[in-house]
Design a protein around this motif. Structure first.
Motif, PDB file in Angstrom:
ATOM      1  N   LEU A   1       0.686  -0.982   0.120  1.00  0.00           N
ATOM      2  CA  LEU A   1      -0.286  -0.100   0.121  1.00  0.00           C
ATOM      3  C   LEU A   1       0.387   1.602   0.064  1.00  0.00           C
ATOM      4  N   LEU A   2       1.979   1.428  -0.194  1.00  0.00           N
ATOM      5  CA  LEU A   2       2.742   2.923  -0.981  1.00  0.00           C
ATOM      6  C   LEU A   2       2.063   3.369  -1.506  1.00  0.00           C
ATOM      7  N   GLN A   3       1.548   3.515  -2.712  1.00  0.00           N
ATOM      8  CA  GLN A   3       0.907   4.344  -3.016  1.00  0.00           C
ATOM      9  C   GLN A   3      -0.885   5.229  -2.715  1.00  0.00           C
ATOM     10  N   LEU A   4      -1.111   4.783  -1.640  1.00  0.00           N
ATOM     11  CA  LEU A   4      -2.026   4.794  -1.064  1.00  0.00           C
ATOM     12  C   LEU A   4      -2.421   6.151   0.245  1.00  0.00           C
ATOM     13  N   ARG A   5      -3.966   6.591  -1.336  1.00  0.00           N
ATOM     14  CA  ARG A   5      -3.425   8.450  -0.529  1.00  0.00           C
ATOM     15  C   ARG A   5      -4.668   8.792   0.391  1.00  0.00           C
ATOM     16  N   SER A   6      -5.925   8.457   0.283  1.00  0.00           N
ATOM     17  CA  SER A   6      -6.893   7.909   0.925  1.00  0.00           C
ATOM     18  C   SER A   6      -8.014   6.323   1.331  1.00  0.00           C
ATOM     19  N   LEU A   7      -7.970   6.858   2.968  1.00  0.00           N
ATOM     20  CA  LEU A   7      -8.616   5.816   3.750  1.00  0.00           C
ATOM     21  C   LEU A   7      -9.620   6.064   4.406  1.00  0.00           C
ATOM     22  N   ASN A   8     -11.192   5.428   3.760  1.00  0.00           N
ATOM     23  CA  ASN A   8     -11.834   5.921   4.852  1.00  0.00           C
ATOM     24  C   ASN A   8     -12.838   4.267   5.205  1.00  0.00           C
ATOM     25  N   ILE A   9     -12.629   4.107   6.474  1.00  0.00           N
ATOM     26  CA  ILE A   9     -13.267   3.461   7.711  1.00  0.00           C
ATOM     27  C   ILE A   9     -14.055   4.283   8.710  1.00  0.00           C
ATOM     28  N   CYS A  10     -15.183   4.775   7.863  1.00  0.00           N
ATOM     29  CA  CYS A  10     -15.737   5.080   8.701  1.00  0.00           C
ATOM     30  C   CYS A  10     -17.420   4.761   8.997  1.00  0.00           C
TER      31      CYS A  10
ATOM     32  N   ILE B   1      -6.314   3.917  18.792  1.00  0.00           N
ATOM     33  CA  ILE B   1      -4.315   4.020  19.221  1.00  0.00           C
ATOM     34  C   ILE B   1      -3.742   3.383  18.452  1.00  0.00           C
ATOM     35  N   VAL B   2      -4.488   2.085  17.904  1.00  0.00           N
ATOM     36  CA  VAL B   2      -3.503   1.330  16.716  1.00  0.00           C
ATOM     37  C   VAL B   2      -2.999   2.464  16.036  1.00  0.00           C
ATOM     38  N   ILE B   3      -4.164   3.070  15.372  1.00  0.00           N
ATOM     39  CA  ILE B   3      -3.816   3.768  13.840  1.00  0.00           C
ATOM     40  C   ILE B   3      -3.327   5.382  14.743  1.00  0.00           C
ATOM     41  N   ALA B   4      -3.443   5.971  14.969  1.00  0.00           N
ATOM     42  CA  ALA B   4      -2.446   6.348  15.816  1.00  0.00           C
ATOM     43  C   ALA B   4      -1.281   5.969  15.571  1.00  0.00           C
ATOM     44  N   ASN B   5      -0.045   5.284  16.280  1.00  0.00           N
ATOM     45  CA  ASN B   5       0.567   4.124  17.104  1.00  0.00           C
ATOM     46  C   ASN B   5       1.061   3.943  14.670  1.00  0.00           C
ATOM     47  N   THR B   6       0.710   3.484  14.702  1.00  0.00           N
ATOM     48  CA  THR B   6       1.023   3.579  13.271  1.00  0.00           C
ATOM     49  C   THR B   6       1.489   4.427  12.778  1.00  0.00           C
ATOM     50  N   PHE B   7       0.617   5.745  12.726  1.00  0.00           N
ATOM     51  CA  PHE B   7       0.889   6.837  12.227  1.00  0.00           C
ATOM     52  C   PHE B   7       2.390   7.169  12.571  1.00  0.00           C
ATOM     53  N   ILE B   8       2.846   7.545  14.434  1.00  0.00           N
ATOM     54  CA  ILE B   8       3.359   8.036  15.018  1.00  0.00           C
ATOM     55  C   ILE B   8       4.897   6.902  14.413  1.00  0.00           C
ATOM     56  N   LYS B   9       4.765   5.704  14.074  1.00  0.00           N
ATOM     57  CA  LYS B   9       5.939   5.509  13.493  1.00  0.00           C
ATOM     58  C   LYS B   9       6.201   5.201  12.346  1.00  0.00           C
ATOM     59  N   SER B  10       5.133   6.275  11.555  1.00  0.00           N
ATOM     60  CA  SER B  10       5.549   6.296  10.204  1.00  0.00           C
ATOM     61  C   SER B  10       6.099   5.687   9.517  1.00  0.00           C
TER      62      SER B  10
ATOM     63  N   ALA C   1       5.882   3.146   5.806  1.00  0.00           N
ATOM     64  CA  ALA C   1       6.539   3.889   4.276  1.00  0.00           C
ATOM     65  C   ALA C   1       5.005   4.344   3.696  1.00  0.00           C
ATOM     66  N   CYS C   2       4.126   3.273   4.374  1.00  0.00           N
ATOM     67  CA  CYS C   2       2.217   3.661   3.783  1.00  0.00           C
ATOM     68  C   CYS C   2       1.923   4.932   4.283  1.00  0.00           C
ATOM     69  N   MET C   3       2.285   4.944   5.670  1.00  0.00           N
ATOM     70  CA  MET C   3       1.438   6.502   5.631  1.00  0.00           C
ATOM     71  C   MET C   3       1.882   7.423   5.914  1.00  0.00           C
ATOM     72  N   LYS C   4       3.028   7.601   5.349  1.00  0.00           N
ATOM     73  CA  LYS C   4       3.608   8.496   5.223  1.00  0.00           C
ATOM     74  C   LYS C   4       3.091   9.080   3.455  1.00  0.00           C
ATOM     75  N   ARG C   5       2.466   8.547   2.926  1.00  0.00           N
ATOM     76  CA  ARG C   5       1.812   9.553   1.526  1.00  0.00           C
ATOM     77  C   ARG C   5       0.147   9.365   2.159  1.00  0.00           C
ATOM     78  N   LEU C   6      -0.454   8.795   3.175  1.00  0.00           N
ATOM     79  CA  LEU C   6      -1.683   8.876   3.017  1.00  0.00           C
ATOM     80  C   LEU C   6      -2.049  10.669   3.887  1.00  0.00           C
ATOM     81  N   THR C   7      -2.636  11.391   2.907  1.00  0.00           N
ATOM     82  CA  THR C   7      -3.153  12.423   2.673  1.00  0.00           C
ATOM     83  C   THR C   7      -4.999  12.961   3.235  1.00  0.00           C
TER      84      THR C   7
END
Length: 144
Positions: A101-110, A120-129, A131-137
């Motif tokens: 998922l290195l090209q993933l820009r948009s994730l909708n899990i509403c 909390i796991v989602i937040a930790n994924t962003f904190i660990k930065s 490669a997938c989360m770096k491009r998510l906008t």
């Protein structure tokens, strides 16, 4: 006879490679990996029931498959009844270095059933930065 089969396979792969947006059920994911190599938008719909552990495992296999979903930019998992356990399993797969998922820009899990521990796991994924989360906008967690 073999010539017709090879021609048919080539024609089929050409047609499928042009598809960039698709709605699917979790059970169809193994086929998506094989037939839609250039898929950019994927909406998972599970109208009969909530996404369970089996469905999340299929998603995780698609995320880490050697050939699938490398071009995916938008993933919509809204209104699927994903619970915290499923969210945690899914984001652990996303954190993995083997994710596609290195090209993933948009994730909708509403509009799922993700509680605090899943967030909390989602937040930790962003904190660990990863490669997938770096491009998510865009991340939509509304109404969970």
């Amino acid at each position: 006879m073999q010539y017709k089969n090879k021609y048919h396979e080539k024609k089929k792969s050409t047609i499928y490679s042009k598809v960039s947006s698709l709605k699917a059920t979790p059970i169809q994911l193994p086929l998506l990996i094989d037939y839609y190599p250039n898929l950019k938008v994927l909406e998972i719909t599970n109208q009969k029931s909530n996404l369970g552990a089996r469905d999340i495992n299929l998603l995780n296999k698609a995320f880490t498959s050697r050939y699938g979903l490398q071009h995916l930019r938008t993933l919509d998992l809204s209104f699927n009844g994903i619970k915290s356990e499923g969210c945690i399993a899914m984001f652990h797969a996303i954190q993995d270095d083997d994710t596609n998922l290195l090209q993933l820009r948009s994730l909708n899990i509403c509009n799922n059933s993700i509680k605090d521990e899943g967030c909390i796991v989602i937040a930790n994924t962003f904190i660990k930065s990863t490669a997938c989360m770096k491009r998510l906008t865009y991340l939509n967690l509304r109404e969970n």
